[in-house]
Design a protein around this motif. Structure first.
Motif, PDB file in Angstrom:
ATOM      1  N   THR A  48     -30.723  56.836 -43.304  1.00  0.00           N
ATOM      2  CA  THR A  48     -29.523  57.572 -42.678  1.00  0.00           C
ATOM      3  C   THR A  48     -28.273  57.555 -43.774  1.00  0.00           C
ATOM      4  OG1 THR A  48     -28.641  55.722 -41.834  1.00  0.00           O
ATOM      5  CG2 THR A  48     -30.018  56.978 -40.502  1.00  0.00           C
ATOM      6  N   THR A  49     -27.428  58.078 -43.670  1.00  0.00           N
ATOM      7  CA  THR A  49     -26.300  58.243 -44.543  1.00  0.00           C
ATOM      8  C   THR A  49     -24.976  57.346 -44.202  1.00  0.00           C
ATOM      9  OG1 THR A  49     -26.712  60.710 -44.730  1.00  0.00           O
ATOM     10  CG2 THR A  49     -24.684  60.152 -45.324  1.00  0.00           C
ATOM     11  N   TRP A  50     -24.638  56.748 -45.285  1.00  0.00           N
ATOM     12  CA  TRP A  50     -23.516  56.064 -45.256  1.00  0.00           C
ATOM     13  C   TRP A  50     -22.190  56.698 -44.998  1.00  0.00           C
ATOM     14  CZ3 TRP A  50     -23.481  50.488 -44.184  1.00  0.00           C
ATOM     15  CH2 TRP A  50     -24.841  49.952 -44.276  1.00  0.00           C
ATOM     16  N   TYR A  51     -21.248  56.297 -44.134  1.00  0.00           N
ATOM     17  CA  TYR A  51     -20.102  56.821 -44.312  1.00  0.00           C
ATOM     18  C   TYR A  51     -18.993  55.741 -44.359  1.00  0.00           C
ATOM     19  CZ  TYR A  51     -22.846  60.423 -42.094  1.00  0.00           C
ATOM     20  OH  TYR A  51     -23.713  61.580 -41.864  1.00  0.00           O
ATOM     21  N   GLY A  52     -17.684  56.110 -44.654  1.00  0.00           N
ATOM     22  CA  GLY A  52     -16.416  55.055 -44.977  1.00  0.00           C
ATOM     23  C   GLY A  52     -15.387  55.687 -45.309  1.00  0.00           C
ATOM     24  N   ALA A  53     -14.339  55.193 -44.858  1.00  0.00           N
ATOM     25  CA  ALA A  53     -12.912  55.440 -45.370  1.00  0.00           C
ATOM     26  C   ALA A  53     -12.708  54.968 -46.725  1.00  0.00           C
ATOM     27  CB  ALA A  53     -11.942  55.208 -44.338  1.00  0.00           C
ATOM     28  N   PRO A  54     -11.815  55.089 -47.375  1.00  0.00           N
ATOM     29  CA  PRO A  54     -11.371  54.597 -48.772  1.00  0.00           C
ATOM     30  C   PRO A  54     -10.973  53.231 -48.459  1.00  0.00           C
ATOM     31  CG  PRO A  54     -10.282  56.756 -48.440  1.00  0.00           C
ATOM     32  CD  PRO A  54     -11.052  56.421 -47.263  1.00  0.00           C
ATOM     33  N   ALA A  55     -11.119  52.640 -49.764  1.00  0.00           N
ATOM     34  CA  ALA A  55     -10.597  51.010 -49.518  1.00  0.00           C
ATOM     35  C   ALA A  55      -9.118  51.072 -49.227  1.00  0.00           C
ATOM     36  CB  ALA A  55     -10.972  50.578 -51.064  1.00  0.00           C
ATOM     37  N   ALA A  56      -8.542  49.919 -48.606  1.00  0.00           N
ATOM     38  CA  ALA A  56      -7.419  49.930 -48.066  1.00  0.00           C
ATOM     39  C   ALA A  56      -6.952  48.660 -48.328  1.00  0.00           C
ATOM     40  CB  ALA A  56      -7.225  50.088 -46.562  1.00  0.00           C
ATOM     41  N   ARG A  57      -5.452  48.321 -48.587  1.00  0.00           N
ATOM     42  CA  ARG A  57      -4.934  46.974 -48.753  1.00  0.00           C
ATOM     43  C   ARG A  57      -5.025  46.207 -47.411  1.00  0.00           C
ATOM     44  NH1 ARG A  57       0.686  48.650 -51.499  1.00  0.00           N
ATOM     45  NH2 ARG A  57      -0.008  49.147 -53.610  1.00  0.00           N
ATOM     46  N   GLY A  58      -5.351  44.918 -47.609  1.00  0.00           N
ATOM     47  CA  GLY A  58      -5.337  44.154 -46.386  1.00  0.00           C
ATOM     48  C   GLY A  58      -6.982  43.511 -46.083  1.00  0.00           C
ATOM     49  N   TRP A  59      -6.854  42.602 -45.413  1.00  0.00           N
ATOM     50  CA  TRP A  59      -8.378  41.961 -44.928  1.00  0.00           C
ATOM     51  C   TRP A  59      -8.737  42.701 -43.757  1.00  0.00           C
ATOM     52  CZ3 TRP A  59     -11.030  38.115 -47.434  1.00  0.00           C
ATOM     53  CH2 TRP A  59     -11.990  37.595 -46.629  1.00  0.00           C
ATOM     54  N   ASN A  60     -10.245  42.642 -43.930  1.00  0.00           N
ATOM     55  CA  ASN A  60     -10.840  43.355 -42.650  1.00  0.00           C
ATOM     56  C   ASN A  60     -11.412  42.610 -41.560  1.00  0.00           C
ATOM     57  OD1 ASN A  60     -12.637  45.039 -40.998  1.00  0.00           O
ATOM     58  ND2 ASN A  60     -12.715  46.614 -42.571  1.00  0.00           N
ATOM     59  N   ASN A  61     -11.267  42.473 -40.467  1.00  0.00           N
ATOM     60  CA  ASN A  61     -11.553  41.454 -39.585  1.00  0.00           C
ATOM     61  C   ASN A  61     -13.068  41.604 -39.085  1.00  0.00           C
ATOM     62  OD1 ASN A  61      -8.960  40.015 -39.375  1.00  0.00           O
ATOM     63  ND2 ASN A  61      -8.624  41.280 -37.544  1.00  0.00           N
ATOM     64  N   LEU A  62     -13.795  42.845 -39.668  1.00  0.00           N
ATOM     65  CA  LEU A  62     -14.951  43.066 -39.249  1.00  0.00           C
ATOM     66  C   LEU A  62     -16.075  42.201 -40.295  1.00  0.00           C
ATOM     67  CD1 LEU A  62     -16.805  44.787 -37.197  1.00  0.00           C
ATOM     68  CD2 LEU A  62     -16.970  46.402 -39.332  1.00  0.00           C
ATOM     69  N   THR A  63     -16.154  40.921 -39.902  1.00  0.00           N
ATOM     70  CA  THR A  63     -17.015  39.989 -40.884  1.00  0.00           C
ATOM     71  C   THR A  63     -17.948  39.235 -39.916  1.00  0.00           C
ATOM     72  OG1 THR A  63     -15.372  38.408 -40.565  1.00  0.00           O
ATOM     73  CG2 THR A  63     -15.429  40.039 -42.693  1.00  0.00           C
ATOM     74  N   ALA A  64     -19.147  39.162 -40.550  1.00  0.00           N
ATOM     75  CA  ALA A  64     -20.211  38.389 -39.595  1.00  0.00           C
ATOM     76  C   ALA A  64     -20.124  36.861 -39.306  1.00  0.00           C
ATOM     77  CB  ALA A  64     -21.400  38.710 -40.263  1.00  0.00           C
ATOM     78  N   CYS A  65     -19.661  36.492 -40.214  1.00  0.00           N
ATOM     79  CA  CYS A  65     -19.441  34.851 -40.162  1.00  0.00           C
ATOM     80  C   CYS A  65     -18.290  34.186 -40.673  1.00  0.00           C
ATOM     81  CB  CYS A  65     -20.651  34.360 -40.894  1.00  0.00           C
ATOM     82  SG  CYS A  65     -22.401  34.869 -40.490  1.00  0.00           S
ATOM     83  N   PHE A  66     -17.578  35.085 -41.333  1.00  0.00           N
ATOM     84  CA  PHE A  66     -16.400  34.705 -41.969  1.00  0.00           C
ATOM     85  C   PHE A  66     -15.152  34.436 -41.343  1.00  0.00           C
ATOM     86  CE2 PHE A  66     -15.025  32.998 -46.025  1.00  0.00           C
ATOM     87  CZ  PHE A  66     -13.900  33.353 -46.372  1.00  0.00           C
ATOM     88  N   GLY A  67     -14.909  35.296 -40.346  1.00  0.00           N
ATOM     89  CA  GLY A  67     -13.935  35.200 -39.096  1.00  0.00           C
ATOM     90  C   GLY A  67     -12.864  36.065 -39.590  1.00  0.00           C
ATOM     91  N   PHE A  68     -11.628  35.447 -38.755  1.00  0.00           N
ATOM     92  CA  PHE A  68     -10.475  36.091 -39.022  1.00  0.00           C
ATOM     93  C   PHE A  68      -9.427  35.412 -39.913  1.00  0.00           C
ATOM     94  CE2 PHE A  68     -12.379  37.213 -35.018  1.00  0.00           C
ATOM     95  CZ  PHE A  68     -12.252  38.520 -34.808  1.00  0.00           C
ATOM     96  N   TRP A  69      -8.579  36.025 -40.330  1.00  0.00           N
ATOM     97  CA  TRP A  69      -7.382  35.377 -40.949  1.00  0.00           C
ATOM     98  C   TRP A  69      -6.553  34.783 -39.548  1.00  0.00           C
ATOM     99  CZ3 TRP A  69      -6.777  34.696 -45.838  1.00  0.00           C
ATOM    100  CH2 TRP A  69      -7.162  35.537 -46.827  1.00  0.00           C
TER     101      TRP A  69
END
Length: 204
Positions: A48-69
């Motif tokens: 399938t095709t990958w999609y995604g918005a451009p890179a942005a400033r700040g941490w992304n909370n969508l992480t598998a094991c690393f968690g939230f700030w």
């Protein structure tokens, strides 16, 4: 599927984040030029095709094991993220942090790697089997570690989730790249030799 990607932040990683955040904020550093980030073409192919918005400033909370700030502790400068996904089969995220010193980056990379290695403990339970994998390292810049995890439901062997994690460093910059899918087998070789190597090389 994306709700599966939220994990718990370990105490060791929390300490690293708080130290880095306070040091960065106290120094009031201006934003540096953004390091290179993941391209859609870097991500493992699964038909399938990958999609995604451009890179942005700040941490992304969508992480598998690393968690939230921890709330209110995310540094305000020199942190970038990019989230990518296919229409229904897979998702990924990259977080990149530029530290004040290389020593801070070395410490953070080591603790991030340990957080991924410990991740299965957060998913273990009576109704599923969770297996951790250490896929070794990639010889790129100051090095990158590759880890993985498989979560399988005991009540239905057709339901499983595969994860791949990369922790790479180039000098004072650390990047974390993740892949997750509940359909396809983990593309370990592609992730190591294309995704992680390209991402770390592209930082600078």
């Amino acid at each position: 599927m994306r709700t599966r990607l939220h994990g718990l932040l370990t105490a060791a990683v929390t300490a690293a984040l708080l130290t880095m955040a306070s040091g960065t904020e106290a120094a009031a550093v201006e934003w540096r030029p953004r390091p290179g980030m993941v391209y859609l073409s870097d991500m493992p192919k699964d038909g399938t095709t990958w999609y995604g918005a451009p890179a942005a400033r700040g941490w992304n909370n969508l992480t598998a094991c690393f968690g939230f700030w921890p709330e209110g502790q995310a540094p305000e400068v020199n942190v970038w993220s990019r989230e990518v996904a296919t229409s229904e089969t897979a998702a990924g995220v990259q977080n990149t942090v530029v530290f004040e010193t290389e020593a801070e980056a070395i410490t953070f990379a080591a603790r991030a790697r340990q957080a991924y290695a410990d991740c299965p403990r957060s998913y273990e339970g009576p109704n599923n089997i969770v297996t951790a994998y250490d896929y070794g390292t990639v010889d790129v810049e100051e090095g990158a570690a590759i880890l993985g995890m498989r979560e399988e439901a005991l009540w239905d062997s057709r339901i499983y989730h595969n994860y791949l994690f990369g922790v790479g460093r180039d000098g004072d910059t650390v990047t974390l790249i993740e892949w997750q899918s509940n359909w396809s087998a983990p593309p370990v070789d592609y992730f190591k030799n294309t995704t992680v190597k390209n991402v770390v090389n592209r930082l600078y």
